[in-house]
Write a protein that holds these residues in place. Structure first.
Motif, short mmCIF file in Angstrom:
data_model
loop_
_atom_site.label_atom_id
_atom_site.label_comp_id
_atom_site.label_asym_id
_atom_site.label_seq_id
_atom_site.Cartn_x
_atom_site.Cartn_y
_atom_site.Cartn_z
N GLU A 91 1.02 -1.18 -0.45
CA GLU A 91 0.15 -0.17 0.10
C GLU A 91 0.84 1.55 0.50
O GLU A 91 1.02 2.01 -1.06
CB GLU A 91 -0.87 0.36 1.35
CG GLU A 91 -2.02 -0.98 1.11
CD GLU A 91 -2.58 -1.09 1.67
OE1 GLU A 91 -3.37 -1.91 2.06
OE2 GLU A 91 -3.84 0.48 2.06
N THR B 91 -13.27 7.14 -8.41
CA THR B 91 -12.37 8.24 -8.24
C THR B 91 -12.47 8.75 -9.66
O THR B 91 -12.53 10.10 -9.28
CB THR B 91 -10.45 7.80 -8.43
OG1 THR B 91 -9.93 7.23 -7.43
CG2 THR B 91 -9.88 9.00 -8.47
N ASP B 127 -12.06 13.01 -1.68
CA ASP B 127 -11.77 12.01 -1.06
C ASP B 127 -10.53 11.57 -1.52
O ASP B 127 -9.44 10.84 -1.66
CB ASP B 127 -12.45 11.16 -1.49
CG ASP B 127 -13.04 9.42 -1.45
OD1 ASP B 127 -12.66 9.04 -0.64
OD2 ASP B 127 -11.58 9.27 -2.44
N ALA B 131 -6.74 10.83 -0.98
CA ALA B 131 -6.25 8.83 -0.68
C ALA B 131 -4.48 9.16 -2.05
O ALA B 131 -3.95 8.31 -1.49
CB ALA B 131 -6.86 8.52 -2.17
N ASN B 132 -4.51 9.95 -2.63
CA ASN B 132 -3.34 10.48 -3.24
C ASN B 132 -2.11 10.85 -2.45
O ASN B 132 -1.20 10.25 -2.74
CB ASN B 132 -3.74 10.71 -4.77
CG ASN B 132 -4.50 9.57 -5.87
OD1 ASN B 132 -3.63 9.26 -6.25
ND2 ASN B 132 -6.07 10.47 -5.29
N SER B 134 -1.90 11.18 0.71
CA SER B 134 -1.68 10.11 1.37
C SER B 134 -0.78 9.20 1.00
O SER B 134 -0.31 8.59 1.97
CB SER B 134 -3.10 9.59 2.59
OG SER B 134 -3.52 8.48 1.49
N ASN B 135 -0.79 8.95 -0.21
CA ASN B 135 0.16 7.61 -1.08
C ASN B 135 1.98 8.08 -1.32
O ASN B 135 2.39 7.78 -0.58
CB ASN B 135 -0.49 7.08 -2.27
CG ASN B 135 -1.53 5.61 -1.92
OD1 ASN B 135 -1.51 5.52 -1.06
ND2 ASN B 135 -3.09 6.02 -2.81
N ASN B 138 3.01 10.07 2.20
CA ASN B 138 2.66 9.41 3.83
C ASN B 138 3.82 9.46 5.06
O ASN B 138 3.24 9.53 5.67
CB ASN B 138 2.18 7.92 3.17
CG ASN B 138 1.73 6.81 4.19
OD1 ASN B 138 0.66 6.96 5.13
ND2 ASN B 138 2.54 5.85 4.50
N LYS B 179 -1.74 4.58 8.61
CA LYS B 179 -2.39 5.66 7.19
C LYS B 179 -3.87 5.90 8.46
O LYS B 179 -4.49 7.34 8.32
CB LYS B 179 -2.65 4.74 6.92
CG LYS B 179 -3.09 6.27 5.65
CD LYS B 179 -3.10 5.98 3.90
CE LYS B 179 -4.35 4.92 3.61
NZ LYS B 179 -4.20 4.65 2.23
N THR B 185 -7.55 13.06 7.83
CA THR B 185 -8.55 12.26 6.97
C THR B 185 -9.60 13.45 8.51
O THR B 185 -10.96 13.32 7.23
CB THR B 185 -9.13 10.92 7.76
OG1 THR B 185 -7.93 10.25 7.04
CG2 THR B 185 -10.18 10.62 7.13
#
Lengths: 186, 273
Positions: A91, B91, B127, B131-132, B134-135, B138, B179, B185
């Protein structure tokens, strides 16, 4: 005329809604990468050839997602009794710090493997681009293979972990993964 | 008011409904599949309450908006958006909604329609951006929470220090911040609620509303960090604060605080005098 137009529009919207929602629901079963990699995988043939032995499989924290495979190295060399940890990171980089002290051991070396390359730090940006690319191609039915990052750490420099043939080892680990192994390539 | 042609608000509402249905269908289906219909209903169908709240605010604004007439450009945009929703990606559906929101924001003739569009834009971008981000970021995002937790705990125990997203002590790892534990979030949901309320009930965002936002974000951040710090003190406190009941209670408390401060910032309480 306007009334007819409204009826036609209502029918078109209904069709679009039904079709789009059906497509969303019928394509929900994307393999959960995290679940697949928590199961222990057998020792790869290449590591075996390099005189490594699999010791076991250890959760690094009280979460099912991060469990490392542990190997002792160089069983033919009594002076080198280091441990090798291999952790799948499907992930993101949140387990990065765990590799520095896996299960309480202090490691001397730590690196990451993605797409045949070795990185000193978790390749967040490249991994994200890789996921975007694969997802886009998957949407158009062109490809359905995704790479993940493997984190590797060792407790002793004598293991020479970086010099191991990781391209081959990772390929074998993919093939040995419990589910849908043919979907993955490195 | 009689309009010529199709009612733009009506058509926009249908398009927004279809886009939202496409974005929320998967978590709703999963929630119903896992918990049954009633269990899913108790858990707001697997979708955060802030999202439902924002959708409610959008509906309120659309209902208040005076009627407008749809034109050919609207038909073109709507066609493109509808084709976009056929792509089986949540997405992409969020991004379609974002594009449609921008279109309504630019071409809306009434304040209510533009307010609804602005709220939808924030909702639809939240959203995919989160999502991106946090990737890609991170490590940095988790390090912020970890730094603050370590700082608080080091006041009590000088041996506590931070190692990336690990809170370390003299006897090893005290806490790993993943995460799901991050404040980001909750902060994004709080911002969504604040923005929905403020835009709906005020013509312009006032200093008081900005103060309310500051209080909300700092409060949520502090609450999360202190909770993590308590979890790091031992096994018992970890399990006490990291179970379903505790998580639900925390969510309810934060929601009430955010709602109260947001309405306070928008000056929505009746003055008695």
């Amino acid at each position: 005329m306007l009334y007819t137009k409204r009826i036609i529009l209502a029918v078109i919207f209904s069709l679009f809604a039904a079709l789009s929602l059906t497509l969303k629901l019928t394509t929900m079963d994307k393999p959960d990468l995290t679940d697949q990699w928590v199961k222990p995988f057998e020792i790869s043939h290449t590591l075996l050839q390099k005189s490594f032995q699999r010791l076991g499989h250890s959760r690094l924290i009280n979460s099912p997602h991060y469990a490392a495979e542990i190997y002792t190295g160089l069983s033919g060399n009594p002076e080198c009794n280091g441990l090798l940890f291999i952790l799948s990171m499907p992930e993101n980089s949140e387990a990065e710090a765990l590799l520095a002290t896996p299960s309480g051991f202090q490691t001397e070396e730590k690196f990451y493997i993605l797409n045949h390359h070795i990185y000193d730090t978790f390749p967040s940006y490249r991994f994200w681009l890789s996921k975007i690319k694969h997802r886009l191609l998957q949407l158009f039915g062109l490809e359905y293979k995704q790479n993940i990052v493997f984190g590797v750490s060792s407790t002793d420099q004598c293991l020479n972990a970086r010099t191991l043939p990781w391209s081959r080892i990772v390929k074998e680990l993919y093939l040995l993964s419990p589910q849908n192994s043919s979907q993955y390539e490195n | 008011m009689r309009i010529r042609g199709l009612n733009r608000n009506c058509v926009a509402s249908v398009v927004i409904f279809i886009c939202l249905a496409n974005t929320l269908i998967r978590p709703i289906a999963n929630a119903i599949s896992d918990h049954g219909i009633w269990g899913a209903a108790i858990n707001s169908f697997g979708v955060n309450t802030a999202v439902w709240f924002a959708v409610g605010m959008v509906v309120i604004n659309l209902l208040k908006a005076p009627t407008e007439s749809a034109n050919k450009n609207d038909h073109l945009i709507i066609s493109i958006i509808m084709l976009g929703t056929l792509i089986p990606s949540t997405t992409i559906s969020w991004l379609c909604l974002a594009v449609f929101s921008v279109w309504l924001l630019k071409t809306g003739q009434t304040a209510y329609l533009r307010t609804a569009s602005a709220i939808l834009l924030i909702l639809s971008l939240r959203d995919p951006l989160l999502a991106n981000a946090s990737n890609v970021f991170n490590t940095e995002i988790l390090a912020i929470d970890t730094f603050l937790v370590s700082t608080i705990l080091s006041v009590i125990d000088a041996s506590i220090y931070q190692s990336s997203n690990l809170v370390m002590g003299g006897d090893g790892v005290k806490l790993v911040i993943l995460k799901g534990c991050s404040s980001l979030t909750n902060l994004s949901y709080a911002f969504l609620i604040w923005y929905s309320i403020t835009k709906t009930y005020t013509q312009q965002i006032t200093n008081k509303a900005w103060l309310a936002l500051l209080l909300i974000l700092s409060g949520i951040f502090a609450f999360n960090v202190i909770r993590l710090a308590f979890m790091a003190t031992g096994e018992a406190s970890y399990h006490l604060l990291h179970n379903a009941t505790s998580n639900s209670l925390q969510s309810v408390l934060m929601l009430l605080a955010v709602l109260f401060l947001s309405f306070w910032g928008a000056k929505c309480f009746i003055q008695r005098g």
